[in-house]
Design a protein around this motif. Sequence first.
Motif, short mmCIF file in Angstrom:
data_model
loop_
_atom_site.label_atom_id
_atom_site.label_comp_id
_atom_site.label_asym_id
_atom_site.label_seq_id
_atom_site.Cartn_x
_atom_site.Cartn_y
_atom_site.Cartn_z
N GLN A 1 0.82 -1.22 0.00
CA GLN A 1 0.00 0.00 0.00
C GLN A 1 0.86 1.27 0.00
OE1 GLN A 1 -3.33 -0.34 -0.24
NE2 GLN A 1 -3.14 -2.54 -0.09
N SER A 2 2.08 1.14 0.55
CA SER A 2 2.93 2.33 0.67
C SER A 2 4.02 2.39 -0.40
CB SER A 2 3.55 2.36 2.07
OG SER A 2 4.35 1.20 2.23
N LEU A 3 3.82 1.67 -1.49
CA LEU A 3 4.86 1.62 -2.53
C LEU A 3 5.00 2.92 -3.32
CD1 LEU A 3 4.85 -1.80 -4.40
CD2 LEU A 3 6.72 -0.70 -3.21
N GLY A 4 3.94 3.69 -3.36
CA GLY A 4 3.99 4.96 -4.10
C GLY A 4 4.05 4.75 -5.60
N LEU A 5 3.14 3.92 -6.11
CA LEU A 5 3.10 3.67 -7.56
C LEU A 5 2.59 4.93 -8.27
CD1 LEU A 5 1.50 0.11 -7.51
CD2 LEU A 5 3.91 0.67 -7.72
N LYS A 6 3.11 5.17 -9.46
CA LYS A 6 2.73 6.38 -10.21
C LYS A 6 1.57 6.06 -11.15
CE LYS A 6 6.07 9.29 -8.90
NZ LYS A 6 6.41 8.61 -7.66
N ASP A 7 0.60 6.98 -11.17
CA ASP A 7 -0.56 6.81 -12.04
C ASP A 7 -0.18 7.19 -13.49
OD1 ASP A 7 -2.95 6.81 -13.33
OD2 ASP A 7 -4.03 8.01 -11.84
N PRO A 8 -0.32 6.27 -14.44
CA PRO A 8 0.06 6.58 -15.83
C PRO A 8 -0.69 7.79 -16.41
CG PRO A 8 -0.30 4.24 -15.58
CD PRO A 8 -0.76 4.87 -14.30
N THR A 9 -1.96 7.97 -16.04
CA THR A 9 -2.72 9.11 -16.57
C THR A 9 -2.16 10.43 -16.04
OG1 THR A 9 -4.62 7.64 -16.44
CG2 THR A 9 -5.07 9.93 -17.00
N THR A 10 -1.83 10.44 -14.75
CA THR A 10 -1.22 11.65 -14.16
C THR A 10 0.10 11.96 -14.86
OG1 THR A 10 -2.13 10.93 -12.05
CG2 THR A 10 -0.53 12.71 -11.96
N MET A 11 0.87 10.89 -15.13
CA MET A 11 2.17 11.09 -15.78
C MET A 11 2.01 11.63 -17.20
SD MET A 11 4.06 10.60 -13.36
CE MET A 11 5.34 11.30 -14.35
N LEU A 12 0.92 11.23 -17.86
CA LEU A 12 0.66 11.77 -19.20
C LEU A 12 0.38 13.27 -19.12
CD1 LEU A 12 0.18 11.41 -22.24
CD2 LEU A 12 -2.18 10.84 -21.73
N ILE A 13 -0.39 13.67 -18.11
CA ILE A 13 -0.69 15.10 -17.94
C ILE A 13 0.60 15.87 -17.63
CG2 ILE A 13 -1.96 16.78 -16.52
CD1 ILE A 13 -4.07 14.47 -16.12
N VAL A 14 1.43 15.28 -16.73
CA VAL A 14 2.72 15.91 -16.40
C VAL A 14 3.58 16.03 -17.65
CG1 VAL A 14 4.87 15.61 -15.10
CG2 VAL A 14 2.70 15.17 -13.98
N SER A 15 3.55 14.97 -18.48
CA SER A 15 4.35 14.97 -19.71
C SER A 15 3.86 16.06 -20.67
CB SER A 15 4.25 13.59 -20.38
OG SER A 15 5.13 13.50 -21.44
N LEU A 16 2.55 16.23 -20.76
CA LEU A 16 2.01 17.25 -21.66
C LEU A 16 2.37 18.65 -21.20
CD1 LEU A 16 -1.55 15.73 -22.27
CD2 LEU A 16 0.23 15.99 -23.99
N ILE A 17 2.41 18.83 -19.87
CA ILE A 17 2.69 20.17 -19.33
C ILE A 17 4.20 20.42 -19.18
CG2 ILE A 17 2.34 21.72 -17.34
CD1 ILE A 17 -0.38 20.20 -16.95
N GLY A 18 4.87 19.50 -18.48
CA GLY A 18 6.28 19.75 -18.16
C GLY A 18 7.26 18.80 -18.83
N GLY A 19 6.78 18.07 -19.83
CA GLY A 19 7.64 17.09 -20.50
C GLY A 19 8.85 17.70 -21.18
N HIS A 20 8.69 18.92 -21.64
CA HIS A 20 9.78 19.60 -22.34
C HIS A 20 10.99 19.81 -21.42
CE1 HIS A 20 11.37 22.04 -25.57
NE2 HIS A 20 11.81 22.87 -24.66
#
Lengths: 137, 112
Positions: B41-60
């Motif tokens: 439960q405490s592994l801190g897995l990253k949500d792929p959808t959130t990462m896509l949003i991060v990539s669209l905004i700060g991927g550069h």
Amino acid sequence: MIGQRNLYIIASLAAVGGCAWVLLHLLIPGQMALVPACIFRYVTGYPCPSCGSTHAVLKIFQLNWVGAFYDNPIGFILAATMIMLPLWLLYDLVGRKSTFYTFYASAESFIRRRWVAITLITLVVANWAWNIHKYTA
Amino acid sequence: MEQQKVDMYIATSSKFFESHLIPHINEMLVRADDSKYIYLQSLGLKDPTTMLIVSLIGGHLGIDRFMIGDTGLGIAKLLTCGGLGIWTIVDFFMIQGRTRELNFEKIQRALL
């Protein structure tokens, strides 16, 4: 941690792409200025931390090091990488070694240390602020 | 681990992994000790959808790569204007798969 094969593919593409980009600037200097290299600057109107590094790399190869530093100090890292990376990849390929991958793995774990990360982030942010100042002044 | 717990974990966390790996994860969880459940439960897995949003905004600026733990590639992306913009666009399509891949590596390490 990225896989060894993927790292070598990405590094090879980066080496080829970087050399091609600089060569195009040398061969058709006027025309390349029309190509929008930085999406960030194109969208926001402000430069990104590495804007100006192409000009810096070109000036480094013309031995104008002061001019290169004023364009973007990141150019020195890129120029050194552009020279070393292809040779390193060739050395690994010919000798069937993985020295680049070993170096990458150890460098990555070194950079993840808190004090190293904070120092690097501070440097990048300071360089970015200077970059924005240069472009807006 | 009890099958009921495993099913619950799979139901809530399947979006973090590639779908073809779910049976493998199921098998790993069944074989794992019960005490691992809280750790999972405490592994801190990253949500792929959130990462896509991060990539669209700060991927550069390589923020997406930094966030998933690919520090070296993040720096490379940051220093090359997002790979002259090409790598930024390629990562819009790659980042979700890479996030799922790293999530799987995390759970594998946790269950060892």
